[in-house]
Enzyme design. Structure first.
Site, mmCIF file in Angstrom:
data_model
loop_
_atom_site.group_PDB
_atom_site.id
_atom_site.type_symbol
_atom_site.label_atom_id
_atom_site.label_comp_id
_atom_site.label_asym_id
_atom_site.label_seq_id
_atom_site.Cartn_x
_atom_site.Cartn_y
_atom_site.Cartn_z
ATOM 1 N N GLU A 1 53.465 40.712 36.651
ATOM 2 C CA GLU A 1 52.776 40.769 35.360
ATOM 3 C C GLU A 1 53.814 40.770 34.240
ATOM 4 O O GLU A 1 53.669 40.089 33.240
ATOM 5 C CB GLU A 1 51.879 42.008 35.257
ATOM 6 C CG GLU A 1 51.134 42.049 33.918
ATOM 7 C CD GLU A 1 50.128 43.182 33.771
ATOM 8 O OE1 GLU A 1 49.698 43.753 34.794
ATOM 9 O OE2 GLU A 1 49.763 43.495 32.626
ATOM 10 N N ARG B 1 46.214 54.236 31.738
ATOM 11 C CA ARG B 1 45.188 54.066 32.769
ATOM 12 C C ARG B 1 45.142 55.267 33.709
ATOM 13 O O ARG B 1 44.077 55.654 34.191
ATOM 14 C CB ARG B 1 45.362 52.752 33.543
ATOM 15 C CG ARG B 1 44.150 52.411 34.392
ATOM 16 C CD ARG B 1 44.258 51.050 35.061
ATOM 17 N NE ARG B 1 43.772 49.957 34.255
ATOM 18 C CZ ARG B 1 42.481 49.628 34.097
ATOM 19 N NH1 ARG B 1 41.533 50.319 34.707
ATOM 20 N NH2 ARG B 1 42.131 48.613 33.341
ATOM 21 N N GLU C 1 41.355 45.211 42.138
ATOM 22 C CA GLU C 1 42.008 46.511 42.258
ATOM 23 C C GLU C 1 41.149 47.632 42.851
ATOM 24 O O GLU C 1 41.664 48.439 43.627
ATOM 25 C CB GLU C 1 42.528 46.947 40.883
ATOM 26 C CG GLU C 1 43.625 46.033 40.382
ATOM 27 C CD GLU C 1 43.992 46.310 38.933
ATOM 28 O OE1 GLU C 1 43.149 46.060 38.048
ATOM 29 O OE2 GLU C 1 45.098 46.793 38.695
HETATM 30 N N1 LUZ Z 1 47.596 45.310 32.881
HETATM 31 C C1 LUZ Z 1 47.533 45.622 31.577
HETATM 32 C C2 LUZ Z 1 46.779 45.859 33.775
HETATM 33 O O1 LUZ Z 1 48.328 45.117 30.800
HETATM 34 N N2 LUZ Z 1 46.583 46.471 31.160
HETATM 35 C C3 LUZ Z 1 45.701 47.054 31.991
HETATM 36 O O2 LUZ Z 1 44.854 47.831 31.561
HETATM 37 C C4 LUZ Z 1 45.801 46.752 33.359
HETATM 38 N N3 LUZ Z 1 44.991 47.323 34.243
HETATM 39 C C5 LUZ Z 1 45.121 47.040 35.525
HETATM 40 C C6 LUZ Z 1 46.099 46.156 35.921
HETATM 41 N N4 LUZ Z 1 46.904 45.568 35.067
HETATM 42 MO MO1 MOS Z 2 47.874 44.087 37.807
HETATM 43 S S1 MOS Z 2 48.464 45.864 38.481
HETATM 44 O O1 MOS Z 2 46.315 43.859 37.669
HETATM 45 O O2 MOS Z 2 49.013 43.053 37.368
#
Ligand code: LUZ
Ligand code: MOS
Length: 752
Positions: free
Chosen positions: A226, A304, A706
Site C-alpha cells: 500500500e 483503525r 480483511e
Molecule cells: N488503508 C488506509 C487501509 O489508508 N486507510 C484505511 O482505513 C485502511 N483500512 C484498512 C486497510 N487499509
Molecule cells: Mo490494506 S491492510 O487493505 O492495504
C-alpha cells in the site's frame, strides 16, 4: 464464475513485473541497506564498489534532483539516509549495474563507517523516553468513573500481539522506462499507483503528468504494497532518469524481509468492568503501537485500532488511548486488517481474562454483549443491523455449538495427554478508508464498435479477484456476456488520482464508479434503440444481449445496436466517478460516521493439543459470514479461507524475533514459520448469513478482504482453553503468537 486469472496463474502465463520482457540496454538496481539499527554515518566509501565489474553508477541522497522525502502521511522518511540511520535495512544508496548479480556483488564492496547509537525496539521503552512518531489519541464514550462504579467485577491485565511479515509471493519490484521529453513510464508492483506516481514526481522534482505508472497485477500484497512499494519504484525511476536507460529493481527475498515493514506489534494494558449479568459496563485500554523508525501509515493504522477496540460488542463506557512509538525497526505498515486485529485481540483477551477469573465460559460474556441495531459504537456511529446477533445465533443453530462443546468436554474427560479446546470468535469490521477523502474512485469505459468493452479502473488486481468482480459488474449493467468485457491494466494516465486498493474497498469503490459509467452508456444505447424501434425509452431494456420492448424480445441484438449507435455518432465512452456518501468523521471530537457499513460474522473453532510435545492442530473453523448478497461466492469463500489461515499464522506461528541490536533474527523462511497445509485447519466451512446486503456495497455484495482475517484470533483462544484443560494453573498470559514453544512451557508452568 471463476477468477479470470486462474488459467494464467496455473500455466505460468500471468505477467508480473519481473516477467515484462526487458528492453535492450536495461540496467539493474540493488539497494545498499544499513547494517546498523541506529547510528551516525561517519563515512561512506563507494570507490571500490564503483570500480567493480558491470557497475554503471551508485546513487545516494546527493543525486536526488527533487526532495529526499517519501513519507506519505508525515514527511519523516528520506528515500536515502544521509548522516543517520534508524533501522537495519534502511536504504542509503542504490547500485546500478548491467545485471542484477554484478550490482549485488558490488554491494559487498561498499564501506560504511558507523558510530553506533542507542537502539530501542520496545514500544513501551520508546514511549517512556518520549519517542513518539506523532501525538497520541484517545477515543472515549460515556463516563468511565460511573462505568467502573456500576461494576460488580473489575479486572486488569496486559495483552501483547506480535508483528507479521507479509510474504507476498512476488517481492517488491519495479521497472522504470524513460520516455520522450523527460517522461517516465513505471511498472510497479504496488497497491497504490498514484502514491508511486506522486512520490516519484516529488523526489525527481517533476510534475505528476511526467510519470505514468502501470500495474498489471501483483503476486500478493496484503497491505505490504500500500505504501512500501514506493521506495523501490522511486529508486528505479531516479536511476532511469539519471542514466537514460530502463532500470529494473526487484528485491531479493532476504532484502525484502529485512528492509520492508510488517504488521505492527502492539502492547496494551486493559481494565474491564462487568456487572453480575456479565454485561461489560466499562472498558479502558492503553495501546503502545510499535511504529518503527518512521510514520509510514501508522497514523491511519493506529486510528483503525482505536475504532476496533470493542470488536462486535456494545460497551457504554469506553476510553481507549494509543501511542505510536518510534523504535529502531523498519517502519511497520499496512497488513490485512490495518490495526483492527490488534485492537480486537485486546478486547478478546480482556473478556477471556474476566471469564477465567469468574469461572465462566468466555462465550457467555461474548453473547451478553454483542452489539445490536441502535447501539452506538464508541466513536458515535450507530449500529444499523442485527447482524452481530444473527451471525452468533445462526452459528449456534447451523453448526450445533452445544453439541460440539459437549464433544470437546467428553474428549477431554477421556484423554489425559491430548486435549481439545473450543472458542467462538465474533467479528465486526468497519468498511471505508478511515480517512474520509480517500473514499472515491473512477472508472473509464469504452464500448468498442464491435460491441466489446474495455474497462479501466483504479483497482489493482493482487490475487483477490477484483478484476473478475468488476467484469461481472460491467456485464450485469449491460446484460452482456462476460466474454465481451476486458479489464485493462491499472494505469495512472487512464484513471487518475486513485486511492490505493486497500481497506477491503477495491470492489465497492471502483465497482460503483464502473456501474455509474456503464449506466451512462447504457442510457444512450437505450435511447438509440428506442429511436430505431420507434418506441419510448421507458419500454426498452437489454437482456442477455437482446433488446426488449417491455417483455417482448426484438430482432435487435447488442452488437447491432452498438454499431448503429456508433454510426449515429453516439458517445460510447464514459468516465464514472464515485464518492461514498454518508461518511464523515470529526477528529477534534473523535466522533462521526466513518464507515459506510460494517461486516459481521462468527466462527466456531476447535483445536487439538498434544500435551507432551506442545504441538497442535486446528480441527475446524466453522463460520457464518456476512457477505451481503455476494457477487461471487467462490471468490469470497476463497478470501475467507485465505484470511483464516493467515490469521492463524499471525496468532499462533509467526514470530518476529529481534535481538537487542535491532537485528531481525527470523529473517528467512527457514526461521520464520508461515502457515502451510499442515497448519491449516482440517476443515473450513463457511456459510453466508442470509441478509439483503446494503445498497452502499457494490450490488449489495459486501467487502470481504480483511474482515475474515480476525476469525484467526479465535484459534488463539481455543488453544489457550486446551492448555488450561491440561494445566488449569498455568500462568500463561496474553502474548501472541502462541507458538508451540510457548504452549509447551505453559503446559508445565505453575503459578507463583
Ligand atoms: N488503508 C488506509 C487501509 O489508508 N486507510 C484505511 O482505513 C485502511 N483500512 C484498512 C486497510 N487499509
Ligand atoms: Mo490494506 S491492510 O487493505 O492495504
Amino acid at each position: 464464475m471463476k477468477n479470470i486469472d486462474t488459467g494464467g496463474h496455473v500455466t505460468g502465463r500471468s505477467v508480473y513485473v519481473d516477467d515484462i520482457p526487458e528492453l535492450t540496454g536495461t540496467l539493474h538496481a540493488v539497494p545498499v541497506l544499513s547494517e546498523k539499527a541506529h547510528a551516525l554515518i561517519s563515512k561512506m566509501d563507494l570507490t571500490q564498489a564503483e570500480k567493480a565489474k558491470g557497475i554503471i553508477g551508485i546513487l545516494a541522497a546527493k543525486d536526488i534532483p527533487g526532495e529526499n522525502q517519501i513519507g506519505g502521511i508525515l514527511p519523516d522518511e528520506p528515500l536515502f539516509a544521509t548522516d543517520e540511520v534508524h533501522y537495519i535495512g534502511q536504504p542509503v544508496a542504490v547500485i546500478i549495474a548491467t545485471d542484477h548479480f554484478a550490482a549485488h556483488d558490488a554491494r559487498k564492496l561498499v564501506k560504511i563507517d558507523y558510530e553506533e547509537l542507542d537502539v530501542i525496539t520496545d514500544p513501551r521503552v520508546a514511549q517512556q523516553k518520549g519517542q513518539l512518531l506523532f501525538p497520541p489519541r484517545t477515543f472515549a464514550n460515556g463516563d468511565m468513573d460511573k462505568g467502573f462504579t456500576d461494576c460488580d467485577y473489575i479486572f486488569e491485565g496486559r495483552a501483547d500481539s506480535g508483528g507479521q511479515e507479509h510474504i507476498y509471493i512476488e517481492t517488491q519490484g519495479s521497472y522504470a522506462v524513460p520516455q520522450e521529453n523527460n517522461n517516465l513510464k513505471v511498472f510497479s508492483s504496488t497497491q497504490g499507483p498514484t502514491v508511486v506516481q506522486k512520490t516519484i514526481a516529488r523526489v525527481l522534482g517533476l510534475p505528476m503528468h511526467c510519470i505514468e505508472v502501470d500495474v498489471t497485477r501483483l503476486g500478493g500484497a496484503f497491505g505490504g504494497k500500500e505504501d512500501q512499494a514506493t521506495a523501490w519504484a522511486v529508486m528505479a525511476a531516479l536511476a532511469a532518469k539519471r542514466f537514460h536507460k530502463p532500470v529494473k529493481l526487484i528485491l531479493d527475498r532476504d532484502d525484502d524481509i529485512v528492509a520492508t515493514g510488517k504488521r505492527h506489534p502492539y502492547s496494551s494494558d486493559f481494565r474491564i468492568g462487568l456487572d453480575k449479568d456479565l454485561k461489560i459496563k466499562a472498558f479502558e485500554v492503553t495501546l503502545y503501537q510499535n511504529g518503527g523508525a518512521a510514520a509510514d501509515l501508522s497514523p491511519a493504522i493506529m486510528e483503525r485500532t482505536l475504532f476496533h477496540v470493542t470488536n462486535a460488542y456494545y460497551i457504554p463506557n469506553v476510553k481507549a488511548t494509543a501511542y505510536s512509538c518510534k523504535t529502531n525497526l523498519a517502519p511497520f505498515t499496512a497488513f490485512r486488517g490495518f490495526g483492527g486485529p490488534q485492537g480486537m485481540y485486546v478486547i478478546e483477551a480482556a473478556i477471556a481474562h474476566a471469564a477465567t477469573r469468574l469461572g465462566v465460559d468466555k462465550s457467555e460474556i461474548q453473547q451478553q454483549n454483542l452489539i445490536d441495531k441502535g447501539d452506538q459504537f464508541h466513536y458515535g456511529q450507530v449500529c444499523d443491523s442485527h447482524n452481530a446477533r444473527k451471525s452468533w445465533e445462526e452459528l449456534h443453530h447451523h453448526f450445533n455449538v452445544e453439541k460440539a462443546r459437549s464433544a470437546v468436554n467428553d474428549f477431554n474427560k477421556t484423554h489425559r495427554f491430548v486435549k481439545k479446546g473450543l472458542s467462538i470468535m465474533p467479528i465486526c469490521f468497519g468498511i471505508s478508508f478511515t480517512k474520509t477523502p480517500m473514499n472515491n474512485a473512477r472508472a473509464l469505459v469504452h464500448v468498442y464498435q464491435d460491441g466489446s468493452v474495455g474497462v479501466s479502473t483504479g483497482a489493482v488486481e493482487m490475487g483477490q479477484g477484483v478484476n473478475t468482480k468488476l467484469m461481472q459488474v460491467a456485464a450485469r449493467v449491460f446484460s452482456v456476456n462476460t466474454s465481451r468485457i476486458k479489464l485493462e491494466t491499472t494505469n495512472t494516465t487512464r484513471v487518475a488520482n486513485t486511492s490505493p486498493t486497500a481497506a477491503s474497498s477495491g470492489a465497492d469503490l471502483n465497482g460503483k464508479a464502473l456501474q455509474i459509467a456503464c449506466n451512462e452508456i447504457l442510457q444512450r444505447l437505450k435511447k438509440e434503440a428506442a429511436e430505431l424501434l420507434k418506441t419510448e425509452i421507458v419500454h426498452i431494456s437489454i437482456r442477455n444481449e437482446k433488446v426488449y420492448i417491455d417483455d417482448q424480445p426484438t430482432e435487435l441484438a447488442w452488437e447491432a445496436l452498438v454499431e448503429k449507435a456508433f454510426l449515429s455518432r453516439i458517445k460510447l465512452s464514459e468516465v464514472g466517478h464515485y464518492a461514498t456518501p454518508v461518511i464523515h468523521f470529526d477528529k477534534t471530537k473523535e466522533k462521526g460516521h466513518p464507515f459506510t457499513y460494517h461486516v459481521y460474522g462468527a466462527a466456531l473453532i476447535t483445536v487439538t493439543l498434544d500435551c507432551i510435545k506442545g504441538i497442535y492442530e486446528t480441527d475446524s473453523v466453522q463460520i457464518v459470514h456476512d457477505f451481503g448478497n455476494s457477487l461471487n461466492l467462490t471468490i469470497d469463500k476463497g478470501q475467507v479461507e485465505g484470511a483464516v489461515v493467515q490469521g492463524i499464522g499471525w496468532m499462533t506461528l509467526e514470530e518476529l524475533t529481534y535481538d537487542q541490536n535491532g537485528h531481525l533474527l527470523a529473517d528467512s523462511l527457514s526461521k520464520y514459520k508461515i502457515p502451510d497445509v499442515y497448519s491449516a485447519p482440517k476443515v473450513i466451512e463457511t456459510i453466508p448469513l442470509v441478509t439483503n446486503g446494503p445498497e452502499l456495497a457494490i450490488m449489495k455484495s459486501k467487502a470481504v478482504g480483511e474482515p475474515p482475517f480476525m476469525y484467526g484470533i479465535g484459534v488463539y483462544f481455543a488453544l489457550r482453553n486446551a492448555v488450561r484443560e491440561f494445566n488449569p494453573e498455568t500462568p500463561l498470559g496474553y502474548n501472541a503468537p502462541l507458538t508451540p514453544e510457548k504452549v509447551l512451557l505453559a503446559l508445565y508452568d505453575k503459578k507463583g
